[in-house]
Design a protein around this motif. Sequence first.
Motif, PDB file in Angstrom:
ATOM      1  N   PHE A 108       9.314  50.284  15.890  1.00  0.00           N
ATOM      2  CA  PHE A 108      10.315  49.903  16.889  1.00  0.00           C
ATOM      3  C   PHE A 108      11.705  49.637  16.297  1.00  0.00           C
ATOM      4  O   PHE A 108      12.528  48.979  16.923  1.00  0.00           O
ATOM      5  N   GLU A 109      11.950  50.123  15.105  1.00  0.00           N
ATOM      6  CA  GLU A 109      13.276  50.086  14.484  1.00  0.00           C
ATOM      7  C   GLU A 109      13.818  48.663  14.310  1.00  0.00           C
ATOM      8  O   GLU A 109      15.022  48.431  14.364  1.00  0.00           O
ATOM      9  N   LEU A 110      12.917  47.721  14.113  1.00  0.00           N
ATOM     10  CA  LEU A 110      13.349  46.355  13.847  1.00  0.00           C
ATOM     11  C   LEU A 110      13.911  46.278  12.435  1.00  0.00           C
ATOM     12  O   LEU A 110      13.312  46.800  11.492  1.00  0.00           O
ATOM     13  N   GLU A 111      15.054  45.643  12.286  1.00  0.00           N
ATOM     14  CA  GLU A 111      15.672  45.492  10.966  1.00  0.00           C
ATOM     15  C   GLU A 111      15.413  44.087  10.437  1.00  0.00           C
ATOM     16  O   GLU A 111      15.737  43.096  11.101  1.00  0.00           O
ATOM     17  N   LEU A 112      14.835  44.012   9.257  1.00  0.00           N
ATOM     18  CA  LEU A 112      14.608  42.714   8.642  1.00  0.00           C
ATOM     19  C   LEU A 112      15.925  42.153   8.137  1.00  0.00           C
ATOM     20  O   LEU A 112      16.758  42.890   7.609  1.00  0.00           O
ATOM     21  N   PRO A 113      16.142  40.856   8.275  1.00  0.00           N
ATOM     22  CA  PRO A 113      17.402  40.260   7.815  1.00  0.00           C
ATOM     23  C   PRO A 113      17.512  40.316   6.292  1.00  0.00           C
ATOM     24  O   PRO A 113      16.503  40.248   5.576  1.00  0.00           O
ATOM     25  N   SER A 114      18.737  40.433   5.817  1.00  0.00           N
ATOM     26  CA  SER A 114      18.970  40.479   4.373  1.00  0.00           C
ATOM     27  C   SER A 114      19.499  39.151   3.840  1.00  0.00           C
ATOM     28  O   SER A 114      19.440  38.897   2.637  1.00  0.00           O
ATOM     29  N   ALA A 115      20.006  38.299   4.721  1.00  0.00           N
ATOM     30  CA  ALA A 115      20.589  37.025   4.294  1.00  0.00           C
ATOM     31  C   ALA A 115      19.497  35.985   4.045  1.00  0.00           C
ATOM     32  O   ALA A 115      18.545  35.858   4.835  1.00  0.00           O
ATOM     33  N   LEU A 116      19.635  35.247   2.965  1.00  0.00           N
ATOM     34  CA  LEU A 116      18.676  34.189   2.648  1.00  0.00           C
ATOM     35  C   LEU A 116      18.642  33.130   3.743  1.00  0.00           C
ATOM     36  O   LEU A 116      17.581  32.580   4.062  1.00  0.00           O
ATOM     37  N   SER A 117      19.796  32.846   4.341  1.00  0.00           N
ATOM     38  CA  SER A 117      19.854  31.818   5.379  1.00  0.00           C
ATOM     39  C   SER A 117      18.962  32.179   6.565  1.00  0.00           C
ATOM     40  O   SER A 117      18.363  31.297   7.192  1.00  0.00           O
ATOM     41  N   ASP A 118      18.885  33.469   6.891  1.00  0.00           N
ATOM     42  CA  ASP A 118      18.025  33.890   7.995  1.00  0.00           C
ATOM     43  C   ASP A 118      16.552  33.650   7.666  1.00  0.00           C
ATOM     44  O   ASP A 118      15.778  33.222   8.530  1.00  0.00           O
ATOM     45  N   TRP A 119      16.159  33.919   6.432  1.00  0.00           N
ATOM     46  CA  TRP A 119      14.770  33.695   6.049  1.00  0.00           C
ATOM     47  C   TRP A 119      14.454  32.209   5.970  1.00  0.00           C
ATOM     48  O   TRP A 119      13.320  31.789   6.250  1.00  0.00           O
ATOM     49  N   LEU A 120      15.430  31.404   5.613  1.00  0.00           N
ATOM     50  CA  LEU A 120      15.227  29.952   5.645  1.00  0.00           C
ATOM     51  C   LEU A 120      15.032  29.472   7.078  1.00  0.00           C
ATOM     52  O   LEU A 120      14.191  28.613   7.354  1.00  0.00           O
ATOM     53  N   THR A 121      15.826  30.040   7.998  1.00  0.00           N
ATOM     54  CA  THR A 121      15.644  29.714   9.415  1.00  0.00           C
ATOM     55  C   THR A 121      14.259  30.124   9.888  1.00  0.00           C
ATOM     56  O   THR A 121      13.570  29.370  10.583  1.00  0.00           O
ATOM     57  N   PHE A 122      13.849  31.328   9.499  1.00  0.00           N
ATOM     58  CA  PHE A 122      12.505  31.801   9.856  1.00  0.00           C
ATOM     59  C   PHE A 122      11.447  30.822   9.352  1.00  0.00           C
ATOM     60  O   PHE A 122      10.500  30.491  10.080  1.00  0.00           O
ATOM     61  N   THR A 123      11.598  30.339   8.142  1.00  0.00           N
ATOM     62  CA  THR A 123      10.593  29.459   7.534  1.00  0.00           C
ATOM     63  C   THR A 123      10.470  28.149   8.289  1.00  0.00           C
ATOM     64  O   THR A 123       9.354  27.719   8.620  1.00  0.00           O
ATOM     65  N   TRP A 124      11.605  27.487   8.561  1.00  0.00           N
ATOM     66  CA  TRP A 124      11.482  26.179   9.221  1.00  0.00           C
ATOM     67  C   TRP A 124      11.062  26.315  10.684  1.00  0.00           C
ATOM     68  O   TRP A 124      10.344  25.450  11.217  1.00  0.00           O
ATOM     69  N   VAL A 125      11.477  27.384  11.360  1.00  0.00           N
ATOM     70  CA  VAL A 125      11.003  27.595  12.730  1.00  0.00           C
ATOM     71  C   VAL A 125       9.498  27.840  12.723  1.00  0.00           C
ATOM     72  O   VAL A 125       8.757  27.283  13.543  1.00  0.00           O
ATOM     73  N   PHE A 126       9.039  28.658  11.774  1.00  0.00           N
ATOM     74  CA  PHE A 126       7.613  28.976  11.691  1.00  0.00           C
ATOM     75  C   PHE A 126       6.790  27.722  11.365  1.00  0.00           C
ATOM     76  O   PHE A 126       5.789  27.440  12.029  1.00  0.00           O
ATOM     77  N   VAL A 127       7.211  26.971  10.362  1.00  0.00           N
ATOM     78  CA  VAL A 127       6.441  25.792   9.944  1.00  0.00           C
ATOM     79  C   VAL A 127       6.419  24.733  11.044  1.00  0.00           C
ATOM     80  O   VAL A 127       5.355  24.196  11.397  1.00  0.00           O
ATOM     81  N   LEU A 128       7.585  24.413  11.606  1.00  0.00           N
ATOM     82  CA  LEU A 128       7.624  23.413  12.674  1.00  0.00           C
ATOM     83  C   LEU A 128       6.852  23.895  13.898  1.00  0.00           C
ATOM     84  O   LEU A 128       6.144  23.113  14.541  1.00  0.00           O
ATOM     85  N   GLY A 129       6.975  25.186  14.211  1.00  0.00           N
ATOM     86  CA  GLY A 129       6.272  25.719  15.364  1.00  0.00           C
ATOM     87  C   GLY A 129       4.767  25.677  15.197  1.00  0.00           C
ATOM     88  O   GLY A 129       4.040  25.251  16.104  1.00  0.00           O
ATOM     89  N   VAL A 130       4.273  26.122  14.043  1.00  0.00           N
ATOM     90  CA  VAL A 130       2.835  26.110  13.791  1.00  0.00           C
ATOM     91  C   VAL A 130       2.303  24.680  13.759  1.00  0.00           C
ATOM     92  O   VAL A 130       1.249  24.379  14.342  1.00  0.00           O
TER      93      VAL A 130
END
Length: 282
Positions: A146-168
């Motif tokens: 589906f042509e999803l582009e993974l983020p290249s910025a570290l800040s985006d992956w940090l956001t992904f991490t805390w959203v994922f951890v808090l959400g789970v």
Amino acid sequence: MSETVAPASAAPAPASAGPPSVIRVGLSRAAFETRMFFREKDAVIFTFSFPIVLLVIFGSIFKAELEGTGLNVSQLYVAGLIGSAAMTGFQNLGIGIAGDRDDGTLKRLAGTPMPPAAYFVGKALNTLLVSAVQVAILLAIGVAVFELELPSALSDWLTFTWVFVLGVLGSSLLGIAVSSLPRSAKSASAVIAMPFVVLQFISGVFIPISQLPEWVTRVASFFPLKWMCQGFRSVFLGDGGATLELAKSYELDRVALILGAWVVGGLVLCLTTFRWKGRRDG
């Protein structure tokens, strides 16, 4: 003249080993829960295939581009289903713990030296692993199909991490709390699965949040899934996707505040409502 021999000093007694720590027992319990999960082949296949099937179906049917964003609807579904995968602990733990209570597993564990917290640590870590695998599979399909582009910025992956951890964590605690609602293991699926399905529809997983009625979005705003999906959209859809949000912004500070509040609230609910015995046990 005989010498007086001083008595040999007694050897120091070995320090007695204390009971294993909660973390150590919790890790052992997590390994046990994971082995038990992967032994149930049908459950494993359903757990990992269900979000994939939904993504393929919805992503293949709805391919329209979202005007002015450079995105398409299928990419929106990838981000939404990632949020849904991160919240599977709500359903899995709610149903699984209700089964453990009904068949007497919880009652037997309560009578062992195992710290009670270790049981929940094991459940949470197993849930974290299962959710992480689901998310990784969805990301791989999103990128490949589906042509999803993974983020290249570290800040985006940090956001992904805390959203994922808090959400789970928040959804897992909520699942532990609602496990006390079903009267038996047989009714657990119906009692817990239905609210989860409803939450997915009103939280922007299957229907873009901007297309939902205002009263529906207000209801969804009280629950964590809406904010989890919003946080993941900020990571994978970028600035273009922000125009699709109700506030025209991802409001990450608000996402963090509400997900954190659900972690605290879920913990309070667990401490006040959790039962080790079934209702038939008194």
